[in-house]
Each structure stands twice: as C-alpha cells, then as structure tokens.
Design an enzyme around this catalytic site. Structure first.
Site, PDB file in Angstrom:
ATOM      1  N   SER A  38     -27.531 -45.640  62.786  1.00  0.00           N
ATOM      2  CA  SER A  38     -28.454 -46.215  63.493  1.00  0.00           C
ATOM      3  C   SER A  38     -29.801 -45.424  62.923  1.00  0.00           C
ATOM      4  O   SER A  38     -29.864 -44.534  62.986  1.00  0.00           O
ATOM      5  CB  SER A  38     -28.481 -45.887  64.960  1.00  0.00           C
ATOM      6  OG  SER A  38     -29.810 -45.764  65.609  1.00  0.00           O
ATOM      7  N   LYS A  77     -25.879 -25.148  40.568  1.00  0.00           N
ATOM      8  CA  LYS A  77     -25.743 -24.254  41.264  1.00  0.00           C
ATOM      9  C   LYS A  77     -24.588 -23.324  40.894  1.00  0.00           C
ATOM     10  O   LYS A  77     -23.417 -23.704  40.569  1.00  0.00           O
ATOM     11  CB  LYS A  77     -25.410 -24.521  42.902  1.00  0.00           C
ATOM     12  CG  LYS A  77     -25.064 -23.247  43.577  1.00  0.00           C
ATOM     13  CD  LYS A  77     -24.880 -23.743  45.030  1.00  0.00           C
ATOM     14  CE  LYS A  77     -24.190 -22.686  46.120  1.00  0.00           C
ATOM     15  NZ  LYS A  77     -23.746 -23.013  47.405  1.00  0.00           N
ATOM     16  N   GLN A 146     -16.983 -26.295  24.128  1.00  0.00           N
ATOM     17  CA  GLN A 146     -15.649 -27.088  23.535  1.00  0.00           C
ATOM     18  C   GLN A 146     -15.101 -25.834  22.630  1.00  0.00           C
ATOM     19  O   GLN A 146     -14.852 -25.814  21.475  1.00  0.00           O
ATOM     20  CB  GLN A 146     -16.097 -28.159  22.471  1.00  0.00           C
ATOM     21  CG  GLN A 146     -17.038 -29.252  23.124  1.00  0.00           C
ATOM     22  CD  GLN A 146     -16.387 -30.586  22.811  1.00  0.00           C
ATOM     23  OE1 GLN A 146     -15.757 -30.670  21.844  1.00  0.00           O
ATOM     24  NE2 GLN A 146     -16.640 -31.688  23.644  1.00  0.00           N
TER      25      GLN A 146
HETATM   26  P1  FAD Z   1     -25.516 -36.682  60.471  1.00  0.00           P
HETATM   27  O1  FAD Z   1     -26.085 -36.506  59.336  1.00  0.00           O
HETATM   28  O2  FAD Z   1     -26.035 -36.098  61.852  1.00  0.00           O
HETATM   29  O3  FAD Z   1     -25.049 -38.243  60.796  1.00  0.00           O
HETATM   30  C1  FAD Z   1     -24.853 -38.860  62.061  1.00  0.00           C
HETATM   31  C2  FAD Z   1     -24.856 -40.353  61.826  1.00  0.00           C
HETATM   32  O4  FAD Z   1     -24.338 -40.800  62.747  1.00  0.00           O
HETATM   33  C3  FAD Z   1     -26.320 -40.826  61.536  1.00  0.00           C
HETATM   34  O5  FAD Z   1     -26.223 -42.179  60.436  1.00  0.00           O
HETATM   35  C4  FAD Z   1     -26.536 -41.453  62.766  1.00  0.00           C
HETATM   36  O6  FAD Z   1     -27.386 -42.411  62.769  1.00  0.00           O
HETATM   37  C5  FAD Z   1     -25.204 -41.767  63.235  1.00  0.00           C
HETATM   38  N1  FAD Z   1     -25.184 -41.882  64.700  1.00  0.00           N
HETATM   39  C6  FAD Z   1     -25.159 -41.057  65.600  1.00  0.00           C
HETATM   40  N2  FAD Z   1     -25.048 -41.692  66.859  1.00  0.00           N
HETATM   41  C7  FAD Z   1     -25.241 -42.961  66.694  1.00  0.00           C
HETATM   42  C8  FAD Z   1     -24.893 -43.974  67.655  1.00  0.00           C
HETATM   43  N3  FAD Z   1     -24.967 -43.952  69.014  1.00  0.00           N
HETATM   44  N4  FAD Z   1     -24.921 -45.378  67.019  1.00  0.00           N
HETATM   45  C9  FAD Z   1     -25.002 -45.566  65.856  1.00  0.00           C
HETATM   46  N5  FAD Z   1     -25.022 -44.271  64.881  1.00  0.00           N
HETATM   47  C10 FAD Z   1     -25.145 -43.149  65.423  1.00  0.00           C
HETATM   48  N6  FAD Z   1     -23.667 -28.524  54.474  1.00  0.00           N
HETATM   49  C11 FAD Z   1     -23.470 -28.111  53.449  1.00  0.00           C
HETATM   50  O7  FAD Z   1     -22.482 -28.370  52.689  1.00  0.00           O
HETATM   51  N7  FAD Z   1     -24.535 -27.351  52.471  1.00  0.00           N
HETATM   52  C12 FAD Z   1     -25.478 -26.968  53.337  1.00  0.00           C
HETATM   53  O8  FAD Z   1     -26.470 -26.422  52.634  1.00  0.00           O
HETATM   54  C13 FAD Z   1     -25.853 -27.278  54.499  1.00  0.00           C
HETATM   55  N8  FAD Z   1     -26.701 -26.839  55.063  1.00  0.00           N
HETATM   56  C14 FAD Z   1     -27.078 -27.199  56.639  1.00  0.00           C
HETATM   57  C15 FAD Z   1     -27.936 -26.530  57.278  1.00  0.00           C
HETATM   58  C16 FAD Z   1     -28.016 -26.728  58.782  1.00  0.00           C
HETATM   59  C17 FAD Z   1     -29.163 -26.195  59.369  1.00  0.00           C
HETATM   60  C18 FAD Z   1     -27.267 -27.898  59.440  1.00  0.00           C
HETATM   61  C19 FAD Z   1     -27.280 -28.117  60.712  1.00  0.00           C
HETATM   62  C20 FAD Z   1     -26.241 -28.392  58.588  1.00  0.00           C
HETATM   63  C21 FAD Z   1     -26.059 -27.964  57.180  1.00  0.00           C
HETATM   64  N9  FAD Z   1     -25.040 -28.584  56.547  1.00  0.00           N
HETATM   65  C22 FAD Z   1     -24.804 -28.134  55.241  1.00  0.00           C
HETATM   66  C23 FAD Z   1     -24.179 -29.393  57.049  1.00  0.00           C
HETATM   67  C24 FAD Z   1     -24.293 -30.844  56.840  1.00  0.00           C
HETATM   68  O9  FAD Z   1     -25.597 -31.127  57.101  1.00  0.00           O
HETATM   69  C25 FAD Z   1     -23.498 -31.785  57.222  1.00  0.00           C
HETATM   70  O10 FAD Z   1     -22.090 -31.661  57.145  1.00  0.00           O
HETATM   71  C26 FAD Z   1     -23.595 -33.047  56.596  1.00  0.00           C
HETATM   72  O11 FAD Z   1     -24.922 -33.536  56.696  1.00  0.00           O
HETATM   73  C27 FAD Z   1     -22.973 -34.275  57.452  1.00  0.00           C
HETATM   74  O12 FAD Z   1     -23.538 -34.369  58.764  1.00  0.00           O
HETATM   75  P2  FAD Z   1     -23.012 -35.625  59.458  1.00  0.00           P
HETATM   76  O13 FAD Z   1     -22.871 -36.795  58.488  1.00  0.00           O
HETATM   77  O14 FAD Z   1     -21.747 -35.385  60.087  1.00  0.00           O
HETATM   78  O15 FAD Z   1     -24.000 -36.086  60.482  1.00  0.00           O
END
Ligand code: FAD
Length: 498
Positions: A38, A77, A146
C-alpha cells in the site's frame, strides 16, 4: 495442501527481498508469486546499513553489484566506528573480517593478549585490514588485487533502502512476480486449520494464497493481527524504543564505515551514501523526550538537513512464532532489535535462506514450522546478546539511562561470554552464530573489558618466529592499504549514481 500461490503482504525491504528470492527460486515450477503493498501506508525506509552476508544474498540472486550500487546510491562499508560507548571521548572500530588469523590452532586475539601482557603495545586493530583501510578512508575489493599473499577485504554496503526495494521490484517483476496495489482490509482464515486462506483489499478484491509471507512491518498483519502469535518483549535489556531519522548533505560519500555515537539516552547513526548521509537518533522515551532527541540529532549532523524528521516507535523483541501455520514473518513483522549492528536486513536474508531450505511445494508441515522457529529463535537470541553487550559494557556514569544499562542483569548466555573473556580472553562461538570472535573481541576490548589472562595454548608458539609472523601480517596490511584508492574515488569509478 500443495502450494501453487505464494502471497507476500508488504513491499518494504523485506517484501521485495522475499519476492526477488521466491520469484527466482520457484521459477520453472507452476507457482505464482503475488506481492501486495500500500503506497498510502508506505514503508519504514530507514534500513541503510548492511553486513557482509548481504553481499552474498545479492550474489546468490545474480545481481550485478555495480549496477545495483549505482542505482541505490550505494557506498562500501568496512565496519562500524563506536564513539562514546565505553567512556565519553573514547572510540573503537568493529571491523568486518578478522583480526589476523589462527596460528597453530590458537585464536589470534589470544596471541595478541599474550604479547600485550609481555609489553608489546601494538594495537589489535593494526591486524585488521578493514580497520586500517577505514581509518585511511580507502577501499578496494579483494578481486582488485588478485594476490593470495594479501589479506581478503570483507565489506558490506550502505544503500538507500527505498531505491533498493525499487531495484528488487524490477528484478522480481521481470521473473514473473505480480504486484498488487491496495490496503489489506481483512484476512480470512480456514475454520479447520486456522491457516490463512486469503486477504481482502479495501477495493474488495480478494487475493487467495496457499502460503503467505508476512512482510507488513511492525503491525504484523498476518502473524500477529490474524494469528495472534504473541511477542517476547526484550525492553529490559534493550530499552531504546524510539528513533528519529533525518538525512543531511555530505561531502560525497568519503567514509567507508557507519558511525554509532552514544548520547545520554541512546545513540546516533550516520550512514554515508553517495549524495547524502542517513542519520538517526535511537533513544529511550523513559529518559528522553522526542523534542530533546530531535534537537540532539540536529546539533550533531555533518551537513545541511534535507528532509523533515521521521519519528518511529518500536518495542525490541521477537514474535513467539516466526512461522505459524502457512504464514512466515520476515522483517519487522518478525521482530525488531535496534539497528546498532545493522542486523535487521541480515535477519530477512537468513529468514529467506531458511525458508528456501525448508520449503516444499507439497504443502506445510509441523516439522518445517518447528525447525524454522527453533533456528530463528536461536539466531535472534545470539544477536540480542551481542547488542546488549554494547549497553552493559559501558563505563559511563553521566546519565540515569547509562546507570540503568551498566547495572542491569543480562541474559545468562551473555554473562557467561563476558566472564569467559574476562578470565582468559576466551570467546566461545556457538554453532553458526553470526558474530565472530573478532566482533566480540572488538566490542569487549573497545569498551574496556580487559582479560586478566590468556589462553595457555599460546605457550606452544615460539619466539622469535611468532613476532616475525605478526610483523609480516602488519606489513602486508600496510602494503595492501597503501595500494588502495580513496573510497570516494573507488565509488566514483566503480558505481557512480546515474
Ligand atoms: P516496512 O518497511 O514497514 O514495510 C511494510 C510494508 O507493508 C509496506 O510496503 C507497507 O505498505 C505494507 N503494509 C503494511 N500494512 C499493510 C496493509 N494493511 N495493506 C497493504 N500493505 C501493507 N536494518 C538494517 O539492516 N540496517 C539498518 O541500518 C537499519 N536501520 C534501522 C533504523 C530504524 C530506526 C529502524 C526502525 C529500522 C532499521 N532497520 C535497519 C530495519 C529495517 O528498516 C527493516 O528491517 C527493513 O526496512 C524491513 O522493513 P519491512 O519491509 O519489514 O517493513
């Protein structure tokens, strides 16, 4: 029930990594891969720092490194610099790769400890090519040289998470994955098994599936809201529960490392991309307000602010079940440990690997579910312990937050690791635990846990041959880094942003 339809809910980093892997791995079978996301809800979009296993994930998918890095404004990195964690004013580097190498079966750090107790003052980081290169802001890949006689260079990427998801979207769609835009409004379960049968979008469209991957982020739409898998809260050990992210300009991605700077109730990340720095402040709401956290972050940026602050809330911990029936949770829906060691994307990666290893098109079984949950649980717990170490091993006394962290009880598994290291410099690495002896040593020594002895096996190593061998390691690292270009030049030549 045989699996013909795989449905992925969520299109953040987790969703598109899963879609890319599944579309590649099930191609050739009569299986569809559908991803629902979404735009209105959006993604977290702040995961920008990775660890070396992520390089392997991309290789496994046959992704062209240069093309991908160019599209995601990526940089390289070599590790993480930790500032103000042991004491204010101190810093240390946690490198990828290893300090030196085992000699006659003895871990390198033990040899170093013995030499240090005998009066040799060479710092341990002199034996890490990644640390020396990072200190000089230089970079090369092992392939560039290499030569077998030089140490390998272990690296990961910094990347723009939103662009990476877009890149994987193209990859997955080219291999047959279908994206559906819309908000999931309802989840239907089979009465008999309690397995998920379908999701309904707010448009009324129903998407049926045989196997679901929940990548819906913190809300855990399937794994929690539909299946009530439960959550194990780890806030007593990892008390930070808020973050504010704020990108700023940079000087062209000169730094090949992430920096993590501790503040009075949390810490700040800096992730250098090609055209901006990703920054954020992770903090604990019990000890710091949002306004204060934002002000501290703004006052500690290396460039001009590029966007409005993005405030995020989380509870560190993990789902009680990562695999429940015909649903596997990946990414933030599976659990969250703060980004101190960039482990979240890694856990998506290993979740996909385990899923692929256990997956069967004949249907799901209790044995698959149990194995996935057991292995993932262990993995989370070991990473958790390593993260807690950074807080526990502080000597800071300047705030109530650090007083809490310094004096808190930690899991027995971590306490045992600290006790073993303090006594004899021993690191006991269990099974295929992610963090190596070098990682544990870097953080323990970096934050002032000094062993009182060393492994007696070191007595088998004889002088002066040993000292000569160590000098040779140092020389080859100096030679290697001397021959490297600057990280900025490397990036501009190898993978410049279009
Ligand atoms: P999200 O990015 O939240 O995606 C969720 C998806 O679900 C979205 O597409 C949304 O639209 C969809 N969705 C939700 N509800 C619905 C619904 N009802 N209907 C349809 N679609 C829906 N990880 C690292 O490895 N390195 C880092 O440096 C790092 N830094 C971070 C810093 C912070 C502050 C945070 C919070 C996290 C960090 N992470 C990091 C973790 C990383 O951001 C996540 O592991 C990664 O982005 C995966 O997120 P996700 O896809 O699980 O969730």
């Amino acid at each position: 029930m045989a699996i013909g339809k795989i449905v992925i809910v969520g299109g953040g980093t987790a969703g598109w990594m899963a879609a890319a892997a599944m579309s590649r791995l099930v191609s050739g079978n009569d299986v569809s891969v559908t991803l629902v996301e979404s735009e209105q809800i959006g993604t977290v979009g702040v995961g920008e720092a990775t660890i070396p296993h992520f390089v392997d994930f991309n290789r496994l998918l046959d992704i062209d490194e240069r093309e991908m890095l160019s599209e995601v404004q990526g940089t390289f990195k070599l590790g993480i610099q930790f500032v103000n964690w042991g004491q204010i004013g101190e810093s240390y580097f946690h490198p990828f790769g290893n300090y030196g190498y085992q000699i006659d079966g003895v871990d390198f750090h033990n040899i170093w400890l013995k030499q240090r107790m005998e009066g040799n003052d060479r710092p341990i980081h002199a034996f890490s090519a990644e640390t020396i290169a990072a200190m000089h802001r230089k970079f090369s890949r092992t392939e560039d040289f290499q030569r077998d006689d030089l140490p390998p260079i272990n690296y990961a990427y910094h990347l723009d998470a939103g662009r990476y998801a877009q890149y994987l979207r193209k990859y997955a769609e080219a291999r047959g994955a279908v994206r559906r835009e819309g908000k999931v409004a309802d989840v239907a379960l089979y009465g008999e098994t309690g397995h998920v049968a379908s999701v309904t979008l707010d448009s009324g469209d129903v998407i049926e599936g045989d196997f679901f991957i929940d990548c819906s982020g913190f809300r855990g739409l399937l794994i929690e809201q539909a299946l009530a898998s439960g959550y194990e809260d780890w806030s007593q050990w990892l008390p930070c529960n808020r973050a504010v992210a704020l990108p700023c300009t940079n000087d062209g991605g000169t730094l090949p490392y992430t920096r993590a700077t501790a503040h009075s109730a949390g810490w700040q990340w800096r992730v250098p991309l090609q055209e901006r720095n990703g920054n954020g402040h992770v903090y604990c709401s019990e000890y710091m307000s949002d306004d204060e956290a934002h002000a501290i972050l703004r006052n500690n940026l290396d460039g001009e602010v590029l966007a409005e602050p993005n405030f995020l809330r989380f509870t560190t911990g993990r789902r009680n079940k990562f695999w429940n029936g015909n649903v596997v949770a990946l990414g933030l829906s599976a659990g969250f440990m703060e980004p101190l060691e960039s482990t979240s994307i890694h856990l998506i990666n290993t979740g996909i690997s385990k899923l692929v290893a256990l997956f069967s098109l004949d249907g799901v079984t209790q044995a698959q579910e149990d194995a996935f949950n057991r292995l993932t649980g262990k993995e989370y717990a070991r990473i958790r312990d390593f993260l807690i170490l950074h807080y526990k091993a502080t000597q800071r006394t300047d705030s109530a937050f650090w007083d809490y962290c310094r004096t808190m009880d930690v899991p027995e598994t971590l306490q045992e690791k600290i006790d073993l290291f303090r006594a004899n410099g021993q690191i006991f690495r269990e099974e295929d635990e992610l963090f190596t002896a070098t990682s544990w040593v870097a953080v323990m020594l970096g934050q002032g846990i000094a062993p009182t002895g060393y492994n007696p096996m070191t007595a088998t190593l004889k002088e002066p041959a040993l000292s000569e061998e160590l000098s040779e390691v140092e020389r080859s690292i100096t030679h290697l880094v001397g021959a490297m270009p600057s990280h900025r030049d490397y990036v501009q030549k190898y993978c410049p942003a279009p």
